[in-house]
Scaffold this motif. Structure first.
Motif, PDB file in Angstrom:
ATOM      1  N   UNK A 217      22.214 -10.792   7.852  1.00 24.49           N
ATOM      2  CA  UNK A 217      21.574  -9.491   8.026  1.00 24.49           C
ATOM      3  C   UNK A 217      21.405  -8.764   6.694  1.00 24.49           C
ATOM      4  N   UNK A 218      22.301  -9.023   5.756  1.00 22.68           N
ATOM      5  CA  UNK A 218      22.186  -8.384   4.440  1.00 22.68           C
ATOM      6  C   UNK A 218      20.992  -8.929   3.665  1.00 22.68           C
ATOM      7  N   UNK A 219      20.751 -10.222   3.803  1.00 23.82           N
ATOM      8  CA  UNK A 219      19.573 -10.806   3.156  1.00 23.82           C
ATOM      9  C   UNK A 219      18.301 -10.322   3.843  1.00 23.82           C
ATOM     10  N   UNK A 220      18.335 -10.239   5.159  1.00 23.19           N
ATOM     11  CA  UNK A 220      17.161  -9.805   5.928  1.00 23.19           C
ATOM     12  C   UNK A 220      16.696  -8.414   5.498  1.00 23.19           C
ATOM     13  N   UNK A 221      17.628  -7.527   5.240  1.00 21.96           N
ATOM     14  CA  UNK A 221      17.256  -6.170   4.824  1.00 21.96           C
ATOM     15  C   UNK A 221      16.532  -6.180   3.480  1.00 21.96           C
ATOM     16  N   UNK A 222      16.970  -7.056   2.584  1.00 22.85           N
ATOM     17  CA  UNK A 222      16.298  -7.151   1.290  1.00 22.85           C
ATOM     18  C   UNK A 222      14.919  -7.786   1.434  1.00 22.85           C
ATOM     19  N   UNK A 223      14.811  -8.794   2.284  1.00 23.15           N
ATOM     20  CA  UNK A 223      13.505  -9.406   2.532  1.00 23.15           C
ATOM     21  C   UNK A 223      12.538  -8.372   3.099  1.00 23.15           C
ATOM     22  N   UNK A 224      12.999  -7.582   4.060  1.00 23.86           N
ATOM     23  CA  UNK A 224      12.147  -6.553   4.661  1.00 23.86           C
ATOM     24  C   UNK A 224      11.672  -5.554   3.605  1.00 23.86           C
ATOM     25  N   UNK A 225      12.572  -5.177   2.705  1.00 23.02           N
ATOM     26  CA  UNK A 225      12.192  -4.267   1.620  1.00 23.02           C
ATOM     27  C   UNK A 225      11.116  -4.886   0.745  1.00 23.02           C
ATOM     28  N   UNK A 226      11.286  -6.152   0.382  1.00 25.25           N
ATOM     29  CA  UNK A 226      10.317  -6.812  -0.494  1.00 25.25           C
ATOM     30  C   UNK A 226       8.965  -6.996   0.187  1.00 25.25           C
ATOM     31  N   UNK A 227       8.973  -7.230   1.480  1.00 25.20           N
ATOM     32  CA  UNK A 227       7.708  -7.362   2.208  1.00 25.20           C
ATOM     33  C   UNK A 227       7.001  -6.025   2.357  1.00 25.20           C
ATOM     34  N   UNK A 228       7.752  -4.958   2.441  1.00 29.26           N
ATOM     35  CA  UNK A 228       7.210  -3.656   2.809  1.00 29.26           C
ATOM     36  C   UNK A 228       6.535  -2.939   1.638  1.00 29.26           C
ATOM     37  N   UNK A 229       5.804  -1.880   1.976  1.00 29.83           N
ATOM     38  CA  UNK A 229       5.166  -1.047   0.964  1.00 29.83           C
ATOM     39  C   UNK A 229       6.174  -0.282   0.112  1.00 29.83           C
ATOM     40  N   UNK A 230       7.427  -0.250   0.545  1.00 26.53           N
ATOM     41  CA  UNK A 230       8.448   0.449  -0.230  1.00 26.53           C
ATOM     42  C   UNK A 230       8.721  -0.251  -1.559  1.00 26.53           C
ATOM     43  N   UNK A 231       8.298  -1.500  -1.678  1.00 27.63           N
ATOM     44  CA  UNK A 231       8.441  -2.235  -2.942  1.00 27.63           C
ATOM     45  C   UNK A 231       7.057  -2.505  -3.537  1.00 27.63           C
ATOM     46  N   UNK A 232       6.164  -1.549  -3.438  1.00 29.29           N
ATOM     47  CA  UNK A 232       4.748  -1.744  -3.754  1.00 29.29           C
ATOM     48  C   UNK A 232       4.464  -2.123  -5.202  1.00 29.29           C
ATOM     49  N   UNK A 233       5.401  -1.863  -6.124  1.00 28.60           N
ATOM     50  CA  UNK A 233       5.179  -2.231  -7.520  1.00 28.60           C
ATOM     51  C   UNK A 233       6.095  -3.380  -7.942  1.00 28.60           C
ATOM     52  N   UNK A 234       6.642  -4.078  -6.954  1.00 22.43           N
ATOM     53  CA  UNK A 234       7.533  -5.208  -7.225  1.00 22.43           C
ATOM     54  C   UNK A 234       6.820  -6.505  -6.877  1.00 22.43           C
ATOM     55  N   UNK A 235       6.588  -7.329  -7.878  1.00 25.84           N
ATOM     56  CA  UNK A 235       5.983  -8.633  -7.637  1.00 25.84           C
ATOM     57  C   UNK A 235       6.389  -9.587  -8.750  1.00 25.84           C
TER      58      UNK A 235
END
Length: 248
Positions: A217-235
């Motif tokens: 579940x801890x990894x899932x939360x980070x994956x969700x963040x990376x997929x989401x617009x909340x990480x819009x300048x992270x690539x």
């Protein structure tokens, strides 16, 4: 972020990190398709597609089914993978092919099929499944580590190629996580050594700076963040989620 009316594909979402991510995204309102060998008690059969990621045609057919049903793919988590605890000399050709085709070719096939859809949409977010071994080497892990190093480079190169199309690609790099993959590795290590499983699990806890292994579940939360617009300048990033292991 509003996840309603968004569509995600997760490969290998029947167990472990894939399942935890699937459950999290669905709880937020995202439509999540699980591409996996077996349904593994899939709660929503409508969104399960039997798929062996080692087979390009099966991957293509599965993604086509998603496109036909939803007309869009907003997110991809290329998660499916297997582990092999073995040195070069202990690795058979069959094991080599199984790990490389699952961990590397499977990700490549899925990414190659989904990227054109996102390119046509002019948007999309992708997370590839790396490992702490995308950064470091470990004993008796030559083939597994090889695939995870390659995935890190695939994420970086794909980022550069498709950033102009508003597609982000990141690589999640978990450490030691409480999943069936870990339990299988512990079983194999126990068989190859004189250590008991209890001793192995205890040592795994102690080598993490945080003093424990991670939860899916801890990894899932980070994956969700990376997929989401909340990480819009992270690539193009390799994100370590490992209790501090690789910083040592």
């Amino acid at each position: 972020m509003n996840w309603e009316n968004t569509v995600a594909i997760i490969t290998g979402a029947g167990t472990g990190i894939g399942k935890a991510t699937k459950d999290l995204l669905r709880s937020k309102g995202c439509i999540v398709y699980n591409l996996d060998f077996t349904d593994n008690d899939e709660t929503d059969q409508q969104y399960f597609i039997s798929c062996d990621v080692r087979n390009r045609q099966q991957v293509n057919d599965a993604v086509d089914k998603v496109i036909s049903a939803e007309k869009q793919i907003d997110f991809l988590f290329a998660n499916a993978g297997i582990h092999l605890f073995a040195t070069l000399e202990q690795t058979s050709d069959e094991e080599l092919q199984r790990v490389v085709y699952t961990n590397l070719f499977g990700v490549y096939y899925t990414l190659q099929k989904v990227i054109p859809v996102m390119k046509a949409q002019q948007k999309g977010s992708v997370v590839l499944m790396g490992s702490d071994q995308s950064f470091i080497g470990k004993a008796a892990s030559s083939v597994y580590g090889m695939t995870k190093g390659a995935i890190a480079q695939l994420a970086k190169s794909t980022t550069i190629d498709y950033a102009p199309f508003n597609i982000r690609v990141n690589c999640i790099c978990p450490g030691t996580i409480d999943t069936p993959l870990l339990h299988n590795a512990v079983d194999r290590f126990s068989q190859l050594s004189n250590a008991t499983k209890e001793e192995i699990y205890k040592s795994l806890d102690t080598i993490q700076p945080m003093g424990r292994i991670g939860k899916p579940e801890e990894i899932a939360k980070t994956v969700a963040f990376l997929l989401s617009d909340e990480s819009s300048f992270t690539t193009g990033s390799l994100i370590a989620v490992d209790g501090g292991y690789v910083c040592q």
